[in-house]
Design a protein around this motif. Sequence first.
Motif, short mmCIF file in Angstrom:
data_model
loop_
_atom_site.label_atom_id
_atom_site.label_comp_id
_atom_site.label_asym_id
_atom_site.label_seq_id
_atom_site.Cartn_x
_atom_site.Cartn_y
_atom_site.Cartn_z
N ILE A 1 0.87 -1.17 0.00
CA ILE A 1 0.00 0.00 0.00
C ILE A 1 0.91 1.22 0.00
N LYS A 2 1.27 1.67 -1.15
CA LYS A 2 2.29 2.70 -1.27
C LYS A 2 1.74 4.06 -0.86
N ASP A 3 2.65 4.88 -0.36
CA ASP A 3 2.31 6.20 0.19
C ASP A 3 1.43 6.10 1.44
N THR A 4 1.34 4.89 2.01
CA THR A 4 0.73 4.74 3.33
C THR A 4 1.79 4.09 4.20
N ALA A 5 2.64 4.91 4.78
CA ALA A 5 3.72 4.40 5.62
C ALA A 5 3.17 3.96 6.97
N ILE A 6 3.94 3.17 7.69
CA ILE A 6 3.46 2.58 8.94
C ILE A 6 3.13 3.63 9.99
N GLY B 1 12.50 11.26 -4.92
CA GLY B 1 11.31 11.59 -4.14
C GLY B 1 11.06 10.61 -3.01
N ARG B 2 9.87 10.02 -3.00
CA ARG B 2 9.49 9.11 -1.92
C ARG B 2 10.30 7.82 -1.98
N GLN B 3 10.79 7.44 -3.17
CA GLN B 3 11.63 6.24 -3.24
C GLN B 3 12.92 6.45 -2.47
N ALA B 4 13.41 7.71 -2.48
CA ALA B 4 14.64 8.01 -1.74
C ALA B 4 14.37 8.16 -0.25
N GLN B 5 13.12 8.41 0.14
CA GLN B 5 12.78 8.60 1.55
C GLN B 5 12.19 7.35 2.19
N THR C 1 19.34 6.42 -1.63
CA THR C 1 19.76 7.81 -1.79
C THR C 1 19.24 8.34 -3.12
N ASP C 2 19.06 9.64 -3.19
CA ASP C 2 18.53 10.25 -4.41
C ASP C 2 19.50 10.06 -5.57
N SER C 3 18.94 9.71 -6.72
CA SER C 3 19.77 9.45 -7.90
C SER C 3 20.40 10.71 -8.46
N GLY C 4 19.78 11.86 -8.18
CA GLY C 4 20.31 13.12 -8.69
C GLY C 4 19.87 13.44 -10.11
N TYR C 5 18.96 12.64 -10.67
CA TYR C 5 18.52 12.90 -12.04
C TYR C 5 17.59 14.10 -12.14
N GLY C 6 16.95 14.46 -11.04
CA GLY C 6 16.01 15.57 -11.08
C GLY C 6 14.63 15.16 -11.54
#
Length: 750
Positions: A242-247, A628-632, A649-654
């Motif tokens: 359930i993505k974007d629903t963190a614990i 974004g959220r994948q990095a967090q 970590t953020d890929s830095g691609y923007g």
Amino acid sequence: MKNINLLSMKKLAVLGICVSFVAGGCGKMTESSLPELEEPVALNEAYRPVEYSTIGSMHVLMATAVPRDYCNYYSANVNISQIYVEPGDIVNAGDVLAVCDVDEAKKQLQECKDALAHENETYEISAQISETQIKLWESQAADTDEFSTEQIEKKESTEEDYNTQIATEQENERYDKQLHEYRVQKINEQMALYQQIVDDGTLKAAHSGLVTYTKKLTGGRSAAAYENIVIVSDTDDLVLDIKDTAINEYKYSDYDKKYVIVDGEKYDVTESQYTSEVLVLSKINNRYPDVCVESREKLFLTAGQMYPVYFEKTKANQALVVGKDSIYKDGDTRYVYVKNDEGGREKRIITTGEYDENYTQVTEGLKEGELVYYNSTDQVPTRYSKYTVTRSDFDIANYGVGYSRSDAGTITETCDYEGQIVSVNVKQDDMVENGMLLYVVDTGEGKAAITEAKNEIDAENESYAHKIADYDKQVKDLSEGGSSAEENNKQDEKPDTAYEEQQLKLNLQLLDLQKKLAGADHTYQLSRLQSAYDSISAGNDGKGNISVYAKNDGKVSKVSVKAGDNVEEGSDILQITGNSTDVLQVLVKDSNNYKVYTDNIADVGERVSLELDGTTIYGNCIGFAGYGRQAQRGYINQDDKGVHITGNTDSGYGNAAFYIKLDNGIPDDLTRASAVKFSYVSFKKVVVVPTSIIHKQVNPMDKDDISYYVWKIDGDSVVKQPVILSDYTSGSNTLVLYGIDEGDEICLAS
């Protein structure tokens, strides 16, 4: 009904809609007040049958089928030398994924050993100082026998102070011991981690599967403890995420019933359980895992597909219910209007029980099937055609408009100093090997740093010399009957020689121990300063010219500076790239030609397509970049050292980015290809109806209370049926999550 904006990624469409379970009725409604007329008046006759159902509430969250992830990370801070795998590679458990800088780990290990030795030595000396100080105070407090009455009275007046000082010192001893044991434990833990890296600096796959994520070294080689270096995913083991629903945001753990709809079938599910340790670690790291649900039954899921998960809370099960908009009140009396055999309506007093936002339980006064009037200002349709509800697929497309062949292991060499480039010893397209000279930088910072490090060493030696001289002076004064002895003589006209000798001995012991403690601190600090000096001097010719060498094999793909250029610390110098791959990197960014949802990527295992010269080329998503959220996002990992929260970590691609492999490889010419097409929303066998069938209702008492309903044909009657909608519409159709199902007949306006 207006189109609802598509919010967030397809992974998480959290519906903040709470409705009752039963059929009939709609919206948040309060019991109606007794009207002035004997009977209520509406635009036309509006009845619904009394029926058995459940009183309660429901929430619907969206889950996506994704492979189970296995994270691979170091347990200590390291510098990554090389990552050997890329997204799309297949690995087996135990395969080497990456290697770190063992020399750096050796340095860290030695620093831990030095810190442990210093901690043990200084604690032992400090404990001896504390014990000696207590003996000195005990001696001073106890010695009264040989003093005059006046002196004894003075001693007694300070005895309490001595006892307080002794008690305080003893408490400090206990605290210092606990603190010492804690420090030793932590240092030993760090030593074990670095020793493991020194013994084997390789990072090995914890599980077999598909490599779906690798840390990008374009932003530097350093990796924090428990930072994901590589993620391997088991594509044969799909879970419902359930993505974007963190614990930390999840609110439905106490709901009675939880189930998922897969291909039109209902399956009970339970949430993945998280311990209090996981919750604490998540808060400390500010990384919270997503909520995942699983079923005991074997679910045949498709990667990238979305599945609605239902959460029900029950107040009364199989209760006889009517809508709250059917109930009128007169004081404590509740009554409804029931349709009689002649087609008219009669007033009926009822007894009520449980209730929710829309419905009330009737415990006396009504029978199942009786038709009860409800207060409706909406025109019940009289001219309509029948629409039979069916289940079908529902998809909304998304597009990646930027794509290019992915190169393996691109590393950006950045400058560690501020200065001027003396020479660049490689050029674009050169092949380099580990240890080859890349460039030389002349940095006043480097030259000044050597001088500063040397000055710090000199300052430490000078400070220590002053401390020792001061201790030596105090020892001399005490031994020769200096100021301390003179002060005692002023207090005692007839000093006790044995007492004086004891005091002198204890004071000399204190000074000797303090001198040893200063020496231990000096040796440790000097060692650290010397290590820093050696590190700064390495590769430095003494004039500030620092040579930088390659740590990896590869090809120079970009040179950003030339001789004479001024650079700052962290400036890009050049890039070294490994071999080209058969993987396409896809960026999701705004486009004038396509409707793009820029916060969304394809899921691992999801099918994608690319149009080229009128032909559709298919492939699979095989990985993703951190953004974004994948990095967090946090990942829960457990090994023999305990539970850990790891993160990307953020890929830095923007931009959001993912990787794909086409079934037949990358075409030679991609210039005529269209954007990469994938799913923003993808459901199978769900209820999809024409948007025109759905009606909106606004609570006149609360304009923000908006609900939706359809006119359902129930035998000879037409009744309001509340529905829960998804956030998604496509063309003239809307996805309905709850309220109607396959086979139901709905009024379609003629």
